[in-house]
Motif scaffolding. Structure first.
Motif, PDB file in Angstrom:
ATOM      1  N   ASP A 164       0.820  -1.210   0.000  1.00 37.85           N
ATOM      2  CA  ASP A 164       0.000   0.000   0.000  1.00 37.85           C
ATOM      3  C   ASP A 164       0.853   1.259   0.000  1.00 37.85           C
ATOM      4  N   ALA A 165       1.936   1.234   0.775  1.00 38.14           N
ATOM      5  CA  ALA A 165       2.816   2.398   0.861  1.00 38.14           C
ATOM      6  C   ALA A 165       3.507   2.664  -0.474  1.00 38.14           C
ATOM      7  N   VAL A 166       3.900   1.595  -1.158  1.00 33.77           N
ATOM      8  CA  VAL A 166       4.568   1.729  -2.454  1.00 33.77           C
ATOM      9  C   VAL A 166       3.594   2.242  -3.504  1.00 33.77           C
ATOM     10  N   GLU A 167       2.396   1.697  -3.530  1.00 36.30           N
ATOM     11  CA  GLU A 167       1.393   2.142  -4.501  1.00 36.30           C
ATOM     12  C   GLU A 167       1.063   3.617  -4.295  1.00 36.30           C
ATOM     13  N   LYS A 168       0.943   4.026  -3.039  1.00 36.57           N
ATOM     14  CA  LYS A 168       0.652   5.421  -2.725  1.00 36.57           C
ATOM     15  C   LYS A 168       1.799   6.330  -3.156  1.00 36.57           C
ATOM     16  N   MET A 169       3.030   5.894  -2.907  1.00 33.62           N
ATOM     17  CA  MET A 169       4.197   6.678  -3.281  1.00 33.62           C
ATOM     18  C   MET A 169       4.293   6.845  -4.792  1.00 33.62           C
ATOM     19  N   LEU A 170       4.118   5.761  -5.537  1.00 39.40           N
ATOM     20  CA  LEU A 170       4.227   5.810  -6.992  1.00 39.40           C
ATOM     21  C   LEU A 170       3.131   6.662  -7.629  1.00 39.40           C
ATOM     22  N   ALA A 171       1.962   6.694  -6.999  1.00 39.49           N
ATOM     23  CA  ALA A 171       0.849   7.475  -7.530  1.00 39.49           C
ATOM     24  C   ALA A 171       1.003   8.968  -7.241  1.00 39.49           C
ATOM     25  N   SER A 172       1.963   9.306  -6.402  1.00 38.26           N
ATOM     26  CA  SER A 172       2.211  10.701  -6.037  1.00 38.26           C
ATOM     27  C   SER A 172       3.508  11.194  -6.664  1.00 38.26           C
ATOM     28  N   ASP A 173       3.972  12.348  -6.189  1.00 37.00           N
ATOM     29  CA  ASP A 173       5.270  12.875  -6.624  1.00 37.00           C
ATOM     30  C   ASP A 173       6.346  12.663  -5.556  1.00 37.00           C
TER      31      ASP A 173
END
Length: 201
Positions: free
Chosen positions: A117-126
Motif C-alpha cells: 500500500d505504501a509503495v502504490e501510494k508513493m508511486l501514484a504521487s510525486d
C-alpha cells in the motif's frame, strides 16, 4: 566500507513505453548499424557473464526509469535501498520486466519487503522526486556524464566497467592516503583505558 547507490538517468526524456529495442535505439543514437550496435552490446554481455550476471539484451524492455529511481529512494528510507536496486536491475537486465510500469515496480518492491500500500501510494504521487533530483544535481556538480561511475570518499573516481583488480588497487591507494601519519617521535605522555604512561627519559 559502505556502498551507496545514487540516481542517474542516461536520458531523462525517454518515454515510458518504447517500441524500439536496445539495438535500434543505440543505432539511432550513435549513428551505427544495428549489427554494430548488437556486436558492441555483446561485449558488455560477455563481461557481465564473466562475473555471474545473465544479461538478456534481446528481450530487454526500454523505458523511462524515473519512477524506478523514486522507488529506490523510497526503499532507502526503509533501509532496503541495496535490495531494491539490485532487484530492479535483475528485473530489467535478466528478466526483461517493464521497470517503468507501476504494477511491476510494486511487485518487485513487495518481494524485497516493502509495504504494498505504501509503495502504490508513493508511486501514484510525486513523493521522492526531490530526492532523485538532488542526486542528479550532485552528479552534474561532479561532472558525471555516464555510468557506471564510482566515487570513493568523494575524491577518487573510477569510470566505466572495470576489472576487480582495478578496484582493489584504487581502494589500497585510498587507504594508504587516508592513513594517519604521526609527525612527532612519540615521546609524549600516552593515555589509554588503563591510565597514562610517562615515557622514560
Amino acid at each position: 566500507m559502505e556502498v551507496t547507490y545514487r540516481c542517474f538517468e542516461l536520458d531523462p526524456n525517454t518515454e515510458r513505453d518504447i517500441k524500439e529495442n536496445i539495438y535500434e535505439k543505440l543505432s539511432k543514437k550513435y549513428g551505427m548499424s544495428v549489427a554494430q550496435a548488437k556486436a558492441n552490446t555483446q561485449n558488455m554481455v560477455q563481461m557481465a557473464k564473466e562475473v555471474g550476471l545473465d544479461y538478456q539484451m534481446d528481450t530487454l524492455i526500454l523505458t523511462n526509469t524515473f519512477d524506478a529511481h523514486r522507488l529506490t529512494m523510497f526503499a532507502q528510507t526503509q533501509g532496503l535501498m541495496k535490495e531494491m536496486t539490485e532487484r530492479i536491475l535483475r528485473a530489467h537486465f535478466t528478466e526483461s520486466k517493464h521497470i517503468g510500469d507501476h504494477k511491476t515496480l510494486t511487485e518487485l518492491a513487495v518481494e524485497v519487503g516493502l509495504n504494498r500500500d505504501a509503495v502504490e501510494k508513493m508511486l501514484a504521487s510525486d513523493d521522492m522526486t526531490e530526492a532523485v533530483r538532488a542526486d542528479e544535481q550532485t552528479a552534474q556538480q561532479y561532472g558525471i556524464t555516464g555510468v557506471p561511475f564510482f566515487l570513493i570518499n568523494k575524491k577518487y573516481a573510477l569510470t566505466g566497467a572495470q576489472p576487480t583488480e582495478v578496484f582493489v588497487q584504487a581502494l589500497k591507494k585510498v587507504i594508504a592516503e587516508d592513513a594517519i601519519v604521526v609527525l612527532n617521535d612519540q615521546d609524549g605522555v600516552i593515555c589509554d583505558e588503563n591510565g597514562c604512561e610517562i615515557p622514560k627519559k
